[in-house]
Design an enzyme around this catalytic site. Sequence first.
Site, PDB file in Angstrom:
ATOM      1  N   ASP A  66      -2.219  -5.331   5.813  1.00  8.83           N
ATOM      2  CA  ASP A  66      -2.790  -4.557   6.856  1.00  8.83           C
ATOM      3  C   ASP A  66      -3.297  -5.576   7.970  1.00  8.83           C
ATOM      4  O   ASP A  66      -3.515  -5.321   9.005  1.00  8.83           O
ATOM      5  CB  ASP A  66      -4.051  -3.806   6.366  1.00  8.83           C
ATOM      6  CG  ASP A  66      -3.666  -2.654   5.647  1.00  8.83           C
ATOM      7  OD1 ASP A  66      -2.526  -2.292   5.543  1.00  8.83           O
ATOM      8  OD2 ASP A  66      -4.410  -2.448   4.741  1.00  8.83           O
ATOM      9  N   LYS A 118      -7.991   1.161  -7.382  1.00  3.89           N
ATOM     10  CA  LYS A 118      -9.149   2.000  -8.009  1.00  3.89           C
ATOM     11  C   LYS A 118      -9.687   1.218  -9.119  1.00  3.89           C
ATOM     12  O   LYS A 118      -9.441   0.296  -9.446  1.00  3.89           O
ATOM     13  CB  LYS A 118      -8.184   3.102  -8.590  1.00  3.89           C
ATOM     14  CG  LYS A 118      -7.077   3.760  -7.586  1.00  3.89           C
ATOM     15  CD  LYS A 118      -6.903   5.051  -7.743  1.00  3.89           C
ATOM     16  CE  LYS A 118      -6.204   5.498  -6.377  1.00  3.89           C
ATOM     17  NZ  LYS A 118      -4.731   4.504  -6.066  1.00  3.89           N
TER      18      LYS A 118
END
Length: 366
Positions: free
Chosen positions: A145, A82
């Site tokens: 990922d 973030k």
Amino acid sequence: MAKPKRIGVLTSGGDCAGLNAVLRAVVLRAAGHYGWDVIGIRNGTAGLLERPVEADILQMEPGLFDGTLLRRGGTILGTTNKGDPFDYPLPDGRRVDRSAEVIEGYRRLGLDALIGIGGDGSQAILRRLARQGGIDLVTIPKTIDNDLGHTELSIGYSSAVSVATDALDHLQPTAASHSRVMVLEVMGRDAGHIAIAAGIAGGADVILIPELPYSLEGLAAKIEQLKAGGRNFALVVVAEAVKTEKGEAVKQTQASGGVNYGGIGHYLAARIAETTGSETRVTVLGHLQRGGQPSDRDRLMASIFGMHAVDLIAAGCFDRMVAWSGRTVVDIPIAEAIAGYKAVDLDGPLVHTARGLGIYLGEFAA
Ligand code: F6P
């Protein structure tokens, strides 16, 4: 002789196994071989917002890596997924552009170059900062990922696949003992790379990935077919971004307001129980895929990538991401690297293999 450099290094985005191994390679090459100063910046770009900025840096010496860090998960520098400095969230909910402060922090540290270890989102932010602030940047791809195009491997992926495969190894005996269908939900964000690799390696009967549609009838038919053949259990792997049969993503809202995938495993297990009458159980693997010991493959890639990144700086080559391609280390423009998203290749060897082994992967166009 060229003046010794002073370089910064930071880890950004979600953590993964292998980050400390990358830091080790960077420090052994930069400090150990070239005799440069290596400054570890904490918590991604957030470390450059601290004032005084020097108060919270880590001077990184080769001796720091004598012991366990090669083998340890996480990142000793800390990280965040973030706090984009161009859209920085304030406690009161407002969002502001703090990029100039980050660049000022970098300048105050007197750095000649920066190595950023991150996925596509982090690299896009770092590149924007580099262009705005004249920062000489080199990046190293990391993401469990494995969705960054132009590199066959990113740091963390291999370890995540090992954890998911290991989970299937643990689930199979208990599934067989209780005659159950075990559903394993794995990470991967919008891609099914972890699911398909671990599913094949771990002997799954069903692998659902976001790249391919499935039907509950097809899934149930596979389980019935196994039962008819005398099998008393089934292993189902589902990637977190797989949607319900109505096409809805299953997500969770976090305290920060962020929204993550999560929950498709429970949804599917309920549908499988309804349609086949099977006893089902669900395992959501979650962050176990990120925090453990790096696999041998990740340690190797970390060593190769870390060293190459430092050598790029020594050669004065910037705005480049190191990558693995055609069984060797290469480097490519960061802009190209982050533009090239990689989904599971439906014509590739993993899909071909899964189908050839009789695994239910979803519905293929006739
Ligand atoms: O991108 C890495 C990843 O682990 C995804 O696979 C997952 O969807 C997400 O990050 C989880 O993020 P968080 O750390 O915010 O839970």
